[in-house]
Design a protein around this motif. Structure first.
Motif, PDB file in Angstrom:
ATOM      1  N   GLY A 128       0.798  -1.212   0.000  1.00 50.22           N
ATOM      2  CA  GLY A 128       0.000   0.000   0.000  1.00 50.22           C
ATOM      3  C   GLY A 128       0.836   1.269   0.000  1.00 50.22           C
ATOM      4  N   PHE A 129       0.168   2.375   0.307  1.00 53.48           N
ATOM      5  CA  PHE A 129       0.842   3.672   0.286  1.00 53.48           C
ATOM      6  C   PHE A 129       1.911   3.774   1.373  1.00 53.48           C
ATOM      7  CE2 PHE A 129       1.233   8.138   1.536  1.00 53.48           C
ATOM      8  CZ  PHE A 129       1.551   8.711   0.321  1.00 53.48           C
ATOM      9  N   THR A 130       1.676   3.125   2.519  1.00 51.94           N
ATOM     10  CA  THR A 130       2.631   3.194   3.630  1.00 51.94           C
ATOM     11  C   THR A 130       4.015   2.720   3.193  1.00 51.94           C
ATOM     12  OG1 THR A 130       0.843   2.768   5.205  1.00 51.94           O
ATOM     13  CG2 THR A 130       3.084   2.451   5.997  1.00 51.94           C
ATOM     14  N   THR A 131       4.075   1.549   2.563  1.00 52.47           N
ATOM     15  CA  THR A 131       5.361   0.997   2.110  1.00 52.47           C
ATOM     16  C   THR A 131       5.903   1.771   0.917  1.00 52.47           C
ATOM     17  OG1 THR A 131       4.642  -1.191   2.838  1.00 52.47           O
ATOM     18  CG2 THR A 131       6.508  -1.110   1.336  1.00 52.47           C
ATOM     19  N   PHE A 132       5.009   2.103  -0.022  1.00 52.55           N
ATOM     20  CA  PHE A 132       5.422   2.813  -1.235  1.00 52.55           C
ATOM     21  C   PHE A 132       6.083   4.147  -0.891  1.00 52.55           C
ATOM     22  CE2 PHE A 132       4.251   6.022  -4.477  1.00 52.55           C
ATOM     23  CZ  PHE A 132       4.975   5.529  -5.547  1.00 52.55           C
ATOM     24  N   TRP A 133       5.435   4.921  -0.005  1.00 51.24           N
ATOM     25  CA  TRP A 133       5.969   6.248   0.292  1.00 51.24           C
ATOM     26  C   TRP A 133       7.261   6.160   1.106  1.00 51.24           C
ATOM     27  CZ3 TRP A 133       5.235  10.217  -2.409  1.00 51.24           C
ATOM     28  CH2 TRP A 133       5.543  11.499  -1.949  1.00 51.24           C
ATOM     29  N   ALA A 134       7.369   5.148   1.976  1.00 48.84           N
ATOM     30  CA  ALA A 134       8.618   4.942   2.712  1.00 48.84           C
ATOM     31  C   ALA A 134       9.760   4.629   1.745  1.00 48.84           C
ATOM     32  CB  ALA A 134       8.451   3.809   3.724  1.00 48.84           C
ATOM     33  N   GLY A 135       9.464   3.822   0.725  1.00 51.77           N
ATOM     34  CA  GLY A 135      10.481   3.517  -0.291  1.00 51.77           C
ATOM     35  C   GLY A 135      10.889   4.736  -1.090  1.00 51.77           C
ATOM     36  N   ILE A 136       9.920   5.571  -1.430  1.00 56.06           N
ATOM     37  CA  ILE A 136      10.206   6.803  -2.167  1.00 56.06           C
ATOM     38  C   ILE A 136      11.086   7.732  -1.334  1.00 56.06           C
ATOM     39  CG2 ILE A 136       9.158   8.952  -3.029  1.00 56.06           C
ATOM     40  CD1 ILE A 136       8.801   6.690  -4.975  1.00 56.06           C
ATOM     41  N   MET A 137      10.731   7.887  -0.045  1.00 53.70           N
ATOM     42  CA  MET A 137      11.517   8.756   0.839  1.00 53.70           C
ATOM     43  C   MET A 137      12.944   8.234   1.025  1.00 53.70           C
ATOM     44  SD  MET A 137       9.775  11.435   1.907  1.00 53.70           S
ATOM     45  CE  MET A 137       9.221  11.572   0.202  1.00 53.70           C
ATOM     46  N   ALA A 138      13.084   6.905   1.074  1.00 53.87           N
ATOM     47  CA  ALA A 138      14.423   6.320   1.227  1.00 53.87           C
ATOM     48  C   ALA A 138      15.289   6.623   0.004  1.00 53.87           C
ATOM     49  CB  ALA A 138      14.310   4.812   1.426  1.00 53.87           C
ATOM     50  N   LEU A 139      14.733   6.441  -1.188  1.00 55.57           N
ATOM     51  CA  LEU A 139      15.490   6.749  -2.406  1.00 55.57           C
ATOM     52  C   LEU A 139      15.775   8.238  -2.527  1.00 55.57           C
ATOM     53  CD1 LEU A 139      14.201   4.527  -5.361  1.00 55.57           C
ATOM     54  CD2 LEU A 139      16.176   4.231  -3.894  1.00 55.57           C
ATOM     55  N   GLY A 140      14.793   9.052  -2.106  1.00 52.05           N
ATOM     56  CA  GLY A 140      15.005  10.499  -2.147  1.00 52.05           C
ATOM     57  C   GLY A 140      16.120  10.943  -1.217  1.00 52.05           C
ATOM     58  N   SER A 141      16.247  10.259  -0.080  1.00 55.02           N
ATOM     59  CA  SER A 141      17.287  10.615   0.895  1.00 55.02           C
ATOM     60  C   SER A 141      18.672  10.179   0.431  1.00 55.02           C
ATOM     61  CB  SER A 141      16.984   9.963   2.249  1.00 55.02           C
ATOM     62  OG  SER A 141      15.759  10.436   2.763  1.00 55.02           O
ATOM     63  N   LEU A 142      18.733   9.038  -0.249  1.00 51.62           N
ATOM     64  CA  LEU A 142      20.024   8.557  -0.769  1.00 51.62           C
ATOM     65  C   LEU A 142      20.535   9.520  -1.845  1.00 51.62           C
ATOM     66  CD1 LEU A 142      19.329   4.741  -1.129  1.00 51.62           C
ATOM     67  CD2 LEU A 142      20.909   5.809   0.477  1.00 51.62           C
ATOM     68  N   GLY A 143      21.812   9.767  -1.823  1.00 48.40           N
ATOM     69  CA  GLY A 143      22.392  10.617  -2.850  1.00 48.40           C
ATOM     70  C   GLY A 143      22.285  12.097  -2.566  1.00 48.40           C
ATOM     71  N   SER A 144      21.585  12.486  -1.499  1.00 48.84           N
ATOM     72  CA  SER A 144      21.492  13.903  -1.143  1.00 48.84           C
ATOM     73  C   SER A 144      22.238  14.133   0.167  1.00 48.84           C
ATOM     74  CB  SER A 144      20.028  14.327  -0.985  1.00 48.84           C
ATOM     75  OG  SER A 144      19.396  13.579   0.029  1.00 48.84           O
ATOM     76  N   SER A 145      22.957  15.242   0.243  1.00 46.67           N
ATOM     77  CA  SER A 145      23.699  15.551   1.462  1.00 46.67           C
ATOM     78  C   SER A 145      22.730  15.906   2.580  1.00 46.67           C
ATOM     79  CB  SER A 145      24.658  16.717   1.210  1.00 46.67           C
ATOM     80  OG  SER A 145      23.922  17.890   0.883  1.00 46.67           O
ATOM     81  N   GLU A 146      23.198  15.819   3.830  1.00 46.92           N
ATOM     82  CA  GLU A 146      22.325  16.108   4.961  1.00 46.92           C
ATOM     83  C   GLU A 146      21.823  17.548   4.939  1.00 46.92           C
ATOM     84  OE1 GLU A 146      24.032  15.019   8.677  1.00 46.92           O
ATOM     85  OE2 GLU A 146      24.491  12.973   8.056  1.00 46.92           O
ATOM     86  N   SER A 147      22.638  18.454   4.458  1.00 45.94           N
ATOM     87  CA  SER A 147      22.251  19.865   4.443  1.00 45.94           C
ATOM     88  C   SER A 147      21.174  20.160   3.409  1.00 45.94           C
ATOM     89  CB  SER A 147      23.474  20.748   4.173  1.00 45.94           C
ATOM     90  OG  SER A 147      24.048  20.417   2.915  1.00 45.94           O
ATOM     91  N   ARG A 148      21.094  19.326   2.354  1.00 47.45           N
ATOM     92  CA  ARG A 148      20.114  19.561   1.287  1.00 47.45           C
ATOM     93  C   ARG A 148      18.980  18.532   1.292  1.00 47.45           C
ATOM     94  NH1 ARG A 148      21.229  23.053  -2.513  1.00 47.45           N
ATOM     95  NH2 ARG A 148      19.897  21.962  -4.014  1.00 47.45           N
ATOM     96  N   ARG A 149      18.996  17.629   2.276  1.00 44.53           N
ATOM     97  CA  ARG A 149      18.011  16.548   2.279  1.00 44.53           C
ATOM     98  C   ARG A 149      16.583  17.060   2.471  1.00 44.53           C
ATOM     99  NH1 ARG A 149      20.320  11.904   5.417  1.00 44.53           N
ATOM    100  NH2 ARG A 149      21.643  11.967   3.567  1.00 44.53           N
ATOM    101  N   SER A 150      16.411  18.027   3.359  1.00 43.55           N
ATOM    102  CA  SER A 150      15.073  18.572   3.615  1.00 43.55           C
ATOM    103  C   SER A 150      14.491  19.171   2.341  1.00 43.55           C
ATOM    104  CB  SER A 150      15.121  19.633   4.723  1.00 43.55           C
ATOM    105  OG  SER A 150      15.511  19.052   5.943  1.00 43.55           O
ATOM    106  N   LEU A 151      15.307  19.942   1.626  1.00 39.79           N
ATOM    107  CA  LEU A 151      14.852  20.554   0.375  1.00 39.79           C
ATOM    108  C   LEU A 151      14.523  19.484  -0.652  1.00 39.79           C
ATOM    109  CD1 LEU A 151      14.351  23.145  -1.220  1.00 39.79           C
ATOM    110  CD2 LEU A 151      16.761  23.103  -1.903  1.00 39.79           C
ATOM    111  N   ARG A 152      15.332  18.432  -0.703  1.00 36.74           N
ATOM    112  CA  ARG A 152      15.099  17.333  -1.658  1.00 36.74           C
ATOM    113  C   ARG A 152      13.748  16.672  -1.395  1.00 36.74           C
ATOM    114  NH1 ARG A 152      14.391  14.734  -5.460  1.00 36.74           N
ATOM    115  NH2 ARG A 152      15.351  12.780  -6.117  1.00 36.74           N
ATOM    116  N   LEU A 153      13.445  16.390  -0.133  1.00 41.26           N
ATOM    117  CA  LEU A 153      12.192  15.726   0.204  1.00 41.26           C
ATOM    118  C   LEU A 153      10.995  16.651   0.013  1.00 41.26           C
ATOM    119  CD1 LEU A 153      13.229  13.688   3.384  1.00 41.26           C
ATOM    120  CD2 LEU A 153      13.246  12.988   0.982  1.00 41.26           C
TER     121      LEU A 153
END
Length: 450
Positions: A128-153
């Motif tokens: 469902g959406f719970t797992t799907f959105w967690a997966g999206i957020m995980a991929l969005g967080s990967l590859g982005s620095s901590e300082s720019r992660r909030s903006l990325r998400l």
């Protein structure tokens, strides 16, 4: 080219466009189904019976849709961490594709509406959406620095909202626009299925899992050892707050803050879910009695809040603390839902929606605050507990509010909005305590640093 293949935005946009099509289609298909069932009754009795039947359908549907992911969500997310990051994205998309196809078959083959309970169960059991959105957020967080992660998400959230806005604007026309050649809803549901198919194929064959960006944790520790500050790693809104690692003193207040943030999130989620679950039924009934096109416009107004909330975070985070932004968002929603309780004309509905322009700020910002009050090794545990709390709250609230709506239908159909207003006001109490605690903690830290 390889960098572009790491972007999850096409999957987010396609899936949310599909979801917007499906939500409008399901509501109108259910309405038409019960309209035909009660077609022999007088008009005023038929409308009441239809409202109660639609409400009862959504009580069961939301229960199944909300509870079934609890069986598989944690396991799929863990599988994604250990085996492959795309599993929590692809499997839910497969579930979406199958469950939405059942609605198309229901329209074409005149199946009973109860088939959709099975569709909701299949959707939930595949994550469902719970797992799907967690997966999206995980991929969005990967590859982005901590300082720019909030903006990325936040950008991902913005894409989500824009896609929903466009889908809702078009959904009403697609539902009725081809009714002379096809059954009502056939084209709209087919478009939804096509979007989900695109997302699944893109995720399997195009999307690449990005490599983790270098962390600034080591840098932060080095600076903390000499008493410095690390604004780039801690974020603009909370850079002035003391780190737990720099002192033992803030541990107890931080535990209290975590509990208060949980309570605030649950109360606010109760307010939002309660109001938004009965809103579609309220729009179909007098005095508004909206048609398919108007329902699409109304949903689009809801998705526009993603844009205004994004802009709010983008601007406010430069000048305000997280807790202040959360309070602004809660106040925005509570005033808007109070106006919604007195809606009798279409223009007043849009005024209420406009007042809710920052309503999506609180929950993401609460998650951000929680991450700053726990150690990195506890992120997963804390976020899972919060998500489970919100899921259970949503399921219970949906059931209770739908029953209350049925009971107050002929007395005061907007009563549920008053209850949501009260729940929103209650959520301000723990947030106020958090604000006071943070102010006192920051003041003590400043005195110690001198």
């Amino acid at each position: 080219m390889t960098m572009m293949r790491t972007w999850v935005e096409p999957v987010v946009a396609g899936s949310q466009l599909a979801s917007a099509f499906y939500d409008t289609a399901l509501l109108l298909v259910v309405k038409n189904y019960y309209n035909q069932t009660n077609s022999t009754a007088p008009s005023h009795l038929m409308q009441d019976a239809q409202q109660k039947a639609v409400s009862n359908f959504y009580i069961i549907y939301n229960l199944v849709l909300g509870l079934s992911p609890l069986v598989s969500a944690y396991g799929l997310s863990k599988l994604g961490d250990k085996v492959h990051r795309k599993i929590p994205i692809c499997l839910p998309l497969l579930g979406y594709l199958g469950s939405k196809s059942l609605l198309l078959l229901l329209i074409l083959l005149d199946w009973p509406i109860e088939v959709m309970y099975g569709a909701a169960a299949f959707n939930g059991l595949t994550g469902g959406f719970t797992t799907f959105w967690a997966g999206i957020m995980a991929l969005g967080s990967l590859g982005s620095s901590e300082s720019r992660r909030s903006l990325r998400l936040i950008i991902i959230e913005l894409v989500y909202g824009l896609a929903g806005f466009l889908g809702s604007m078009a959904s009403g026309y697609l539902f009725v626009g081809f009714s002379d050649r096809y059954r009502e809803g056939t084209v709209l549901v087919s478009c939804s299925i096509a979007c989900y198919a695109f997302c699944l194929l893109y995720s399997i064959f195009v999307l690449i899992v990005p490599k983790s960006a270098p962390s600034c944790t080591a840098k932060a520790k080095g600076v903390e050892e000499v008493g410095g500050q690390v604004p780039a790693c801690t974020g603009a809104a909370e850079s002035a707050q003391p780190s737990e690692s720099s002192s033992k003193a803030p541990v107890t207040p931080s535990k209290l803050i975590i509990i208060l943030l949980f309570v605030a999130a649950i109360l606010y989620d109760l307010a939002v879910v309660g109001a938004m679950n009965v809103l579609p039924l309220f729009l179909l009934r007098e005095p508004l009695s909206w048609n398919a096109v108007q329902i699409g416009y109304g949903n689009a107004a809801g998705y526009a809040i993603f844009i205004t909330s994004f802009l709010g975070v983008f601007v406010f985070s430069k000048y305000l603390r997280d807790i202040t932004m959360i309070i602004i968002g809660v106040v925005s929603f509570t005033i808007g839902v109070l106006i919604m309780a007195f809606v009798r004309w279409t223009f007043l509905f849009y005024i209420a929606r406009a007042v809710m322009l920052f309503a999506l700020i609180p929950l993401p910002t609460i998650r951000s605050m929680l991450s700053k009050h726990v150690e990195g090794s506890s992120y997963g545990k804390v976020f899972v507990l919060l998500q489970l709390s919100l899921v259970i709250t949503g399921v219970v609230t949906s059931t209770v509010f739908n029953k209350i709506y049925q009971s107050t239908l002929n007395w005061y159909s907007s009563f549920c909005f008053i209850l949501s207003f009260l729940a929103g006001c209650l959520s301000l109490l723990p947030l106020s305590i958090v604000a006071i605690k943070q102010r006192s903690t920051t003041g003590s830290f400043q005195i110690l640093s001198k």
